[in-house]
Design a protein around this motif. Structure first.
Motif, PDB file in Angstrom:
ATOM      1  N   ALA A   1      20.864   9.210 -64.157  1.00  0.00           N
ATOM      2  CA  ALA A   1      21.757   9.753 -64.633  1.00  0.00           C
ATOM      3  C   ALA A   1      21.449  11.479 -64.491  1.00  0.00           C
ATOM      4  N   MET A   2      22.566  12.663 -64.989  1.00  0.00           N
ATOM      5  CA  MET A   2      21.813  14.106 -64.760  1.00  0.00           C
ATOM      6  C   MET A   2      21.121  14.216 -66.403  1.00  0.00           C
ATOM      7  N   HIS A   3      20.808  15.041 -66.209  1.00  0.00           N
ATOM      8  CA  HIS A   3      20.146  15.726 -67.530  1.00  0.00           C
ATOM      9  C   HIS A   3      20.846  16.933 -68.775  1.00  0.00           C
ATOM     10  N   ALA A   4      20.057  17.882 -69.638  1.00  0.00           N
ATOM     11  CA  ALA A   4      20.922  18.741 -70.203  1.00  0.00           C
ATOM     12  C   ALA A   4      19.290  18.832 -71.122  1.00  0.00           C
ATOM     13  N   TRP A   5      19.687  20.206 -71.017  1.00  0.00           N
ATOM     14  CA  TRP A   5      18.505  20.223 -71.901  1.00  0.00           C
ATOM     15  C   TRP A   5      19.037  22.283 -72.529  1.00  0.00           C
ATOM     16  N   ALA A   6      17.964  22.977 -73.449  1.00  0.00           N
ATOM     17  CA  ALA A   6      18.146  24.543 -73.486  1.00  0.00           C
ATOM     18  C   ALA A   6      17.158  25.399 -73.097  1.00  0.00           C
ATOM     19  N   GLU A   7      18.173  27.083 -72.852  1.00  0.00           N
ATOM     20  CA  GLU A   7      17.008  27.887 -72.385  1.00  0.00           C
ATOM     21  C   GLU A   7      17.187  28.508 -74.097  1.00  0.00           C
TER      22      GLU A   7
ATOM     23  N   GLY B   1      10.307  39.523 -72.634  1.00  0.00           N
ATOM     24  CA  GLY B   1       9.058  39.909 -71.862  1.00  0.00           C
ATOM     25  C   GLY B   1       9.287  38.227 -70.914  1.00  0.00           C
ATOM     26  N   ALA B   2       9.196  37.182 -71.752  1.00  0.00           N
ATOM     27  CA  ALA B   2       9.060  35.987 -70.935  1.00  0.00           C
ATOM     28  C   ALA B   2      10.710  35.857 -70.290  1.00  0.00           C
TER      29      ALA B   2
ATOM     30  N   PRO C   1       5.141  42.863 -77.171  1.00  0.00           N
ATOM     31  CA  PRO C   1       4.667  42.897 -79.168  1.00  0.00           C
ATOM     32  C   PRO C   1       5.810  42.312 -79.950  1.00  0.00           C
ATOM     33  N   TYR C   2       6.886  43.377 -79.634  1.00  0.00           N
ATOM     34  CA  TYR C   2       8.040  42.996 -81.271  1.00  0.00           C
ATOM     35  C   TYR C   2       8.199  41.475 -81.005  1.00  0.00           C
ATOM     36  N   ALA C   3       8.149  41.001 -80.538  1.00  0.00           N
ATOM     37  CA  ALA C   3       8.342  39.604 -80.203  1.00  0.00           C
ATOM     38  C   ALA C   3       7.229  38.725 -80.787  1.00  0.00           C
ATOM     39  N   PHE C   4       5.850  38.970 -80.591  1.00  0.00           N
ATOM     40  CA  PHE C   4       5.176  37.966 -80.931  1.00  0.00           C
ATOM     41  C   PHE C   4       5.228  37.041 -82.426  1.00  0.00           C
ATOM     42  N   THR C   5       5.776  37.819 -83.634  1.00  0.00           N
ATOM     43  CA  THR C   5       6.231  36.945 -84.557  1.00  0.00           C
ATOM     44  C   THR C   5       7.435  36.532 -84.542  1.00  0.00           C
ATOM     45  N   PHE C   6       8.487  35.652 -85.518  1.00  0.00           N
ATOM     46  CA  PHE C   6       9.526  35.473 -85.559  1.00  0.00           C
ATOM     47  C   PHE C   6       9.480  35.380 -87.849  1.00  0.00           C
TER      48      PHE C   6
ATOM     49  N   ASN D   1       3.687  25.496 -64.924  1.00  0.00           N
ATOM     50  CA  ASN D   1       3.080  26.481 -66.017  1.00  0.00           C
ATOM     51  C   ASN D   1       3.990  27.102 -67.086  1.00  0.00           C
ATOM     52  N   PRO D   2       4.804  26.022 -67.474  1.00  0.00           N
ATOM     53  CA  PRO D   2       5.847  26.926 -68.280  1.00  0.00           C
ATOM     54  C   PRO D   2       5.690  27.660 -69.707  1.00  0.00           C
ATOM     55  N   PHE D   3       4.106  28.231 -69.630  1.00  0.00           N
ATOM     56  CA  PHE D   3       3.298  29.162 -71.317  1.00  0.00           C
ATOM     57  C   PHE D   3       3.315  30.458 -69.816  1.00  0.00           C
ATOM     58  N   ASP D   4       3.395  30.220 -69.173  1.00  0.00           N
ATOM     59  CA  ASP D   4       2.797  31.542 -68.145  1.00  0.00           C
ATOM     60  C   ASP D   4       3.722  32.828 -68.367  1.00  0.00           C
ATOM     61  N   PHE D   5       4.030  33.454 -70.038  1.00  0.00           N
ATOM     62  CA  PHE D   5       3.757  34.566 -69.550  1.00  0.00           C
ATOM     63  C   PHE D   5       3.801  35.379 -70.720  1.00  0.00           C
ATOM     64  N   ILE D   6       4.184  36.460 -70.636  1.00  0.00           N
ATOM     65  CA  ILE D   6       3.613  37.392 -72.254  1.00  0.00           C
ATOM     66  C   ILE D   6       4.866  38.172 -72.580  1.00  0.00           C
ATOM     67  N   LEU D   7       5.112  37.386 -73.895  1.00  0.00           N
ATOM     68  CA  LEU D   7       6.240  38.238 -75.226  1.00  0.00           C
ATOM     69  C   LEU D   7       5.204  39.751 -75.399  1.00  0.00           C
TER      70      LEU D   7
END
Length: 285
Positions: free
Chosen positions: A217-223, A228-229, A94-99, A86-92
C-alpha cells in the motif's frame, strides 16, 4: 538505498464509460536526498499526460482521455535512490533548541497554511488528550518531538481501513485506532495545536515485512518545520523519524489535496464498478 516501485490501480466497469481528466500524484519528490533515476507511466485507455506543479510545488500529472472504455488502468513504475541515512543530521537555530519557541516573523507568515490550528472544538479535545497523556514533556525540541511521535504510535492501534477518506483526528482518538493517513492527520493537528508548523505527506515506505503497515500500500506520515533543519519527516504509525526507507511523493496542508488519483467517470446510467490495486516496493541490490 536504491528502491524500485511498481504501483498499479485498476478500475473496472460493467460497460464503457467516459473519463474526466485525472490528476495523478505518483512521481516521487526529487531533492538533494532523493534522486529519481527512472519513471514511467503505463495508462489504458490511451491518454495525453501533462506534467504540472500544484500550489504546494508538488509534481503532478494530468491524464486527459478521449476514448470510452470499460477499464481504466494506471501503472507507475520507477526507481529511486534515497540518501537520508541519518534523519538527525541537522543543526537547529539556537532559539529553537527548547520548546515552546516562536517562529521568526517571516517564517511564521510563510508557514501560515501549516501552522493554522484546528477549529476551537477540535483544539479543546486535542489539548485535553495531551494534558492527560503527555504529562512529562521534554524541554528540548527534538526529544519533545520524539516523545510526541512515540506517544501517538504507542497509544493507537493500527487498522488498515479500506473505507474512503480520512477520519477526523477526534474520531481517531475516540476509537483509538486508524490507518497511517489517520495517524498522520492526528499528528499534524496535535503539532499545530501546540504551535508547530506541520504538513501531511503521501508516499511509499520500504518495509519488506508482510505485517508492515506499508506492505502492499501507499504510506502517509507528517513533516514538521524546524528552524535550521527545515521540513523533517516523522512517521507516527511506526514511531520513528523518516530515513532513507521513505519515498515522499506529495505534501499538503490538507491531506485530501494529495489523494494519489483524482478524477471521475461519466455514464447516462448508474454503472457498478470494481477497484483493484497492487503496490510493490523492492530494494535493488
Amino acid at each position: 538505498m536504491k528502491l524500485k516501485v511498481s504501483h498499479l490501480t485498476r478500475y473496472e466497469y460493467d460497460r464503457e464509460v467516459s473519463y474526466s481528466p485525472h490528476l495523478i500524484y505518483m512521481r516521487p519528490r526529487d531533492s538533494a536526498l532523493l534522486r529519481v533515476n527512472h519513471f514511467h507511466f503505463n495508462i489504458s485507455p490511451d491518454s495525453k499526460i501533462v506534467w504540472t506543479r500544484d500550489y504546494y510545488d508538488n509534481l503532478l500529472a494530468w491524464a486527459h482521455f478521449w476514448e470510452r472504455s470499460a477499464t481504466l488502468s494506471i501503472r507507475a513504475e520507477f526507481e529511486v535512490e534515497t540518501l537520508d541515512t541519518n534523519p538527525f543530521d541537522f543543526i537547529l537555530k539556537p532559539y529553537a533548541f527548547t520548546f515552546p519557541f516562536e517562529y521568526e516573523a517571516l517564517h511564521k507568515f510563510n508557514l501560515t497554511p501549516y501552522i493554522t490550528p484546528p477549529f476551537d472544538e477540535t483544539q479543546a479535545i486535542l489539548r485535553n488528550w495531551l494534558d492527560e497523556h503527555f504529562v512529562d514533556r521534554p524541554k528540548e525540541t527534538l526529544p519533545f518531538l520524539v516523545a510526541l511521535n512515540t506517544l501517538v504510535h504507542q497509544t493507537l492501534t493500527y487498522n488498515r481501513r479500506y473505507e474512503k477518506g480520512i477520519q477526523p483526528s477526534t474520531t481517531t482518538l475516540a476509537l483509538g485506532t486508524g490507518s497511517c493517513r489517520d495517524y498522520a492527520v492526528l499528528f499534524v493537528e496535535l503539532c499545530r495545536t501546540l504551535g508547530l508548523a506541520a504538513r501531511f505527506v503521501s508516499g511509499y515506505l520500504y518495509d519488506p515485512s508482510p505485517d508492515s503497515a506499508a506492505y502492499g500500500a501507499m504510506h502517509a506520515w507528517a513533516e514538521v518545520y524546524l528552524p535550521g533543519a527545515g521540513w523533517k519527516g516523522l512517521d507516527p504509525t511506526n514511531g520513528m523519524f523518516c530515513d532513507d526507507s521513505f519515498i515522499p511523493v506529495a505534501h499538503a496542508a490538507i491531506a485530501e489535496s494529495v489523494n494519489p488519483i483524482q478524477g471521475s467517470y461519466y455514464s447516462p446510467d448508474p454503472v457498478p464498478s470494481k477497484l483493484a490495486h497492487s503496490i510493490i516496493v523492492e530494494k535493488i541490490t
